[in-house]
Write a protein that holds these residues in place. Structure first.
Motif, PDB file in Angstrom:
ATOM      1  N   SER A 180       0.819  -1.216   0.000  1.00 15.47           N
ATOM      2  CA  SER A 180       0.000   0.000   0.000  1.00 15.47           C
ATOM      3  C   SER A 180       0.848   1.260   0.000  1.00 15.47           C
ATOM      4  O   SER A 180       0.356   2.339  -0.338  1.00 15.47           O
ATOM      5  CB  SER A 180      -0.933   0.008   1.215  1.00 15.47           C
TER       6      SER A 180
ATOM      7  N   ASN B 153       1.290   1.651  -4.022  1.00 17.75           N
ATOM      8  CA  ASN B 153       0.163   1.556  -4.944  1.00 17.75           C
ATOM      9  C   ASN B 153      -1.012   2.330  -4.364  1.00 17.75           C
ATOM     10  O   ASN B 153      -1.246   2.305  -3.148  1.00 17.75           O
ATOM     11  CB  ASN B 153      -0.235   0.091  -5.154  1.00 17.75           C
TER      12      ASN B 153
ATOM     13  N   MET C 281      -5.149  -1.095  -4.928  1.00 18.40           N
ATOM     14  CA  MET C 281      -5.279  -2.009  -3.798  1.00 18.40           C
ATOM     15  C   MET C 281      -6.712  -2.514  -3.649  1.00 18.40           C
ATOM     16  O   MET C 281      -6.933  -3.648  -3.207  1.00 18.40           O
ATOM     17  CB  MET C 281      -4.812  -1.318  -2.514  1.00 18.40           C
TER      18      MET C 281
ATOM     19  N   VAL D 194       1.951  -8.078  -4.912  1.00 20.10           N
ATOM     20  CA  VAL D 194       1.306  -7.462  -3.745  1.00 20.10           C
ATOM     21  C   VAL D 194       0.535  -8.482  -2.917  1.00 20.10           C
ATOM     22  O   VAL D 194      -0.211  -8.115  -2.013  1.00 20.10           O
ATOM     23  CB  VAL D 194       0.360  -6.321  -4.187  1.00 20.10           C
TER      24      VAL D 194
END
Length: 624
Positions: free
Chosen positions: A169, A172, A177, A479
């Protein structure tokens, strides 16, 4: 428009004048014990926002006791202090942002570091890390554990997952997210429904969003310029290897050069950034005064706790009532350093003079300006850089709001995180000003004598460099570790969906540098390559005595020159290094190495942790 650059070369007697860059760090084979430690420690970083799911770790969490094992620690004071902090809930809560610039947060960092670092054996260290993982702030835990791994002898060479793999986070925006969370919930069955996603092998990829830019600037190149991952990770790595709060005695390497490293790293970053600005037609780095800051930051960055980071509007006015005390502190602390430079000495805590009129004194000056724990007088020469970051970050400090009347609740800006600070143009403005202090000091030093620099028996006949061709390509950030596991995943300890985020990056084709040298006698020399702009933002050629501050060191290596004529060749891959290994690649290798002794010794190596990764020296601007 791209600007011409000047490539400079220096040949020095090996072992003589060397900047603090360590190349050719030896690699060591990963034996099964080392590979097991690698895997165990990596699991503490993966899904760090969630509780321990590994059964063996659950047992440790529920049965391990710091009090009953206190004899296994060399720093008993730190252990007893942290026990009381846990009992009295005087730790940074898990559900709030963490800031290393807050004194109360930093106190817990130092205390927990001393606990883990003072464990007398690896087993005690690991069990303590598992025990505190679910009890402390995840950002703080990740930061401290990383610093301990770097500085403990029995974890030397352990690969630490990149911060963007642990906390995606930070890198991005909310839209990306949110899409990642939907994929994590529904799997790949709705990939075709989302216009920004597609399948790639066993992964789901989220296409790059051009609105990811942090800055309030319309130029595409301007946003990309501040979102380079490599320099941000290098700055974070330096904060883990040589944190300002860590005593020199605990440092395994570069114990006597931390002040010089402090200067060298930031000089490299600013020199690189300046060339990037020139290459993209963005002009000089703005001066930081006491009136307004032109460039602002937007609310496109989220913390791990879903708090939006503070913003700074364009044309940010520093002449505000709430900033009066901080601005006065900054100029007062800066003045003390300037006075010391003018006088040629600093005062230690006893009021004694320490001479800083010799080149070696850069170590002292660096410690003074950083205001680290090894500064000769940390109570007088204070940390004005952090105050600048808080003011220009426009941090939301909640006055009179504390957790248990002790822990301040804050929301730090991008400037206050090492892993994101370089995204804010104010970072470079601050450091242009700070490097001006070093420059003021350097201008007072005696000039080198010709015989100190000359190598009369060696002559550089010619230098050829292939044309540097740059191009954009996509890289892919995993991620998955930042997304919550479902019940089945937590039970099986396996992510069912792998989510990648597409990011553009600037790369270059391979090139070679060739140096024709004539030597009267065989000699071992230290070769350095530098890159610097030839013209300023107005198209005027920069005088060499002025331009020396813009030189960025690209490479450094030892070379054995034979007698007579020879050609030193250096390929770009030797200068810039290879691709960084991902955590998932390391995990696969460690898993194989833990089972197959032959494979670990022959095919698998973990490189010792570098304070300064060679990627830092790779220019990322358009150059012709």
């Amino acid at each position: 428009m791209a600007r011409l650059v000047l490539c400079a070369l220096a040949l020095l007697v090996a072992g003589g004048l060397a900047d603090p860059v360590r190349n050719n760090v030896p690699q060591k084979p990963a034996d099964p014990v080392f590979a097991k430690r690698q895997m165990d420690l990596m699991t503490l970083f993966f899904h760090v926002l969630e509780p321990n799911y590994i059964e063996a770790n659950k047992v440790i969490v529920n049965t391990w006791s710091l009090e009953k094992n206190i004899e296994h620690f060399s720093n008993v004071t730190a252990v007893t202090t942290y026990i009381k902090m846990l009992e009295n809930q005087c730790c940074v809560p898990r559900a709030v942002p963490f800031s290393i610039l807050e004194d109360e947060h930093k106190f817990e960092v130092v205390t927990l570091f001393n606990v883990l670092h003072s464990a007398k054996d690896y087993d005690t260290f690991y069990k303590t890390a598992v025990y505190v993982r679910d009890r402390v702030n995840p950002d703080l835990f990740s930061y401290v554990l990383s610093a301990v791994i770097v500085n403990r002898p029995d974890t030397k060479g352990i690969y630490i997952p990149r911060v963007f793999e642990i906390f995606p986070s930070y890198f991005n925006n909310g839209e990306i997210m949110t899409t990642a969370a939907r994929i994590n919930t529904h799997g790949d069955r709705l990939v075709d429904f989302y216009p920004s996603t597609y399948k790639w092998d066993k992964n789901v990829v989220i296409r790059w969003n051009p609105h990811l830019a942090l800055l309030q600037q319309p130029e595409h190149t301007y946003s990309l310029l501040h979102s380079r991952l490599q320099p941000q990770l290098i700055l974070l790595q330096r904060s883990l290897s040589l944190p300002g709060w860590l005593q020199t005695e605990a440092l395994p390497v570069n114990q006597h050069r931390r002040g010089e490293w402090f200067w060298f790293l930031h000089k490299q970053l600013i020199a690189r950034y300046y060339m990037e600005r020139l290459s993209n037609g963005l002009g000089e780095i703005p001066e930081l005064g006491h009136e307004t800051v032109k460039d602002g930051t937007t609310r496109s960055f989220g913390t791990t706790m879903e708090f939006s980071s503070p913003v700074r509007p364009n044309n940010f006015n520093l002449d505000q009532p709430e900033f009066v005390n901080e601005v006065e502190q900054i100029y007062d602390y800066e003045r003390r350093v300037r006075d010391a430079i003018d006088q040629g000495y600093v005062l230690n805590h006893l009021g004694e003079r320490i001479d800083i009129s010799a080149p070696e004194a850069i170590e002292i000056l660096g410690r003074v300006i950083e205001a680290n724990v090894d500064s000769p007088n940390v109570q007088y020469y204070k940390d004005f850089i952090s105050v600048w970051k808080k003011v220009l970050g426009n941090s939301l400090v909640h006055e009179h709001q504390y957790f248990h009347h002790y822990i301040p609740l804050v929301v730090p800006s991008v400037l206050e995180h090492y892993q994101t600070a370089l995204r804010d143009p104010a970072f470079y403005m601050i450091w242009k000003r700070v490097l001006g202090l070093f420059q003021q000091w350097q201008e007072k030093l005696p000039h080198y004598k010709p015989e100190e620099l000359a190598m009369p028996q060696v002559a550089i006949e010619k230098v050829d460099v292939d044309k540097l061709v740059t191009y954009f390509e996509y890289s892919y950030m995993n991620v998955t570790s930042g997304l919550p596991m479902n019940v089945e995943e937590a039970k099986e300890l396996y992510d069912q969906v792998s989510v990648l985020v597409q990011h553009p990056r600037l790369n270059h084709k391979k090139f070679q540098v060739r140096v024709n040298v004539k030597t009267e006698v065989a000699k071992t020399v230290l070769v350095k390559f530098f890159l610097a702009p030839k013209y300023d933002s107005h198209g005027h050629e920069i005088p060499l005595h002025v331009n020396s501050y813009n030189f960025m060191q690209l490479d450094e290596f030892v070379y054995d020159l034979p007698q007579g004529e020879s050609v030193i060749t250096r390929d770009s891959v030797e200068t810039t290094g290879n691709e960084w290994t991902t955590s998932y690649q390391v995990w696969d290798q460690a898993e194989k190495a833990s089972r197959e002794k032959h494979l670990s010794a022959k095919n698998m190596y973990f490189q010792d942790v570098l304070i300064y990764h060679k990627h830092t020296l790779n220019p990322c601007s358009h150059v012709e």
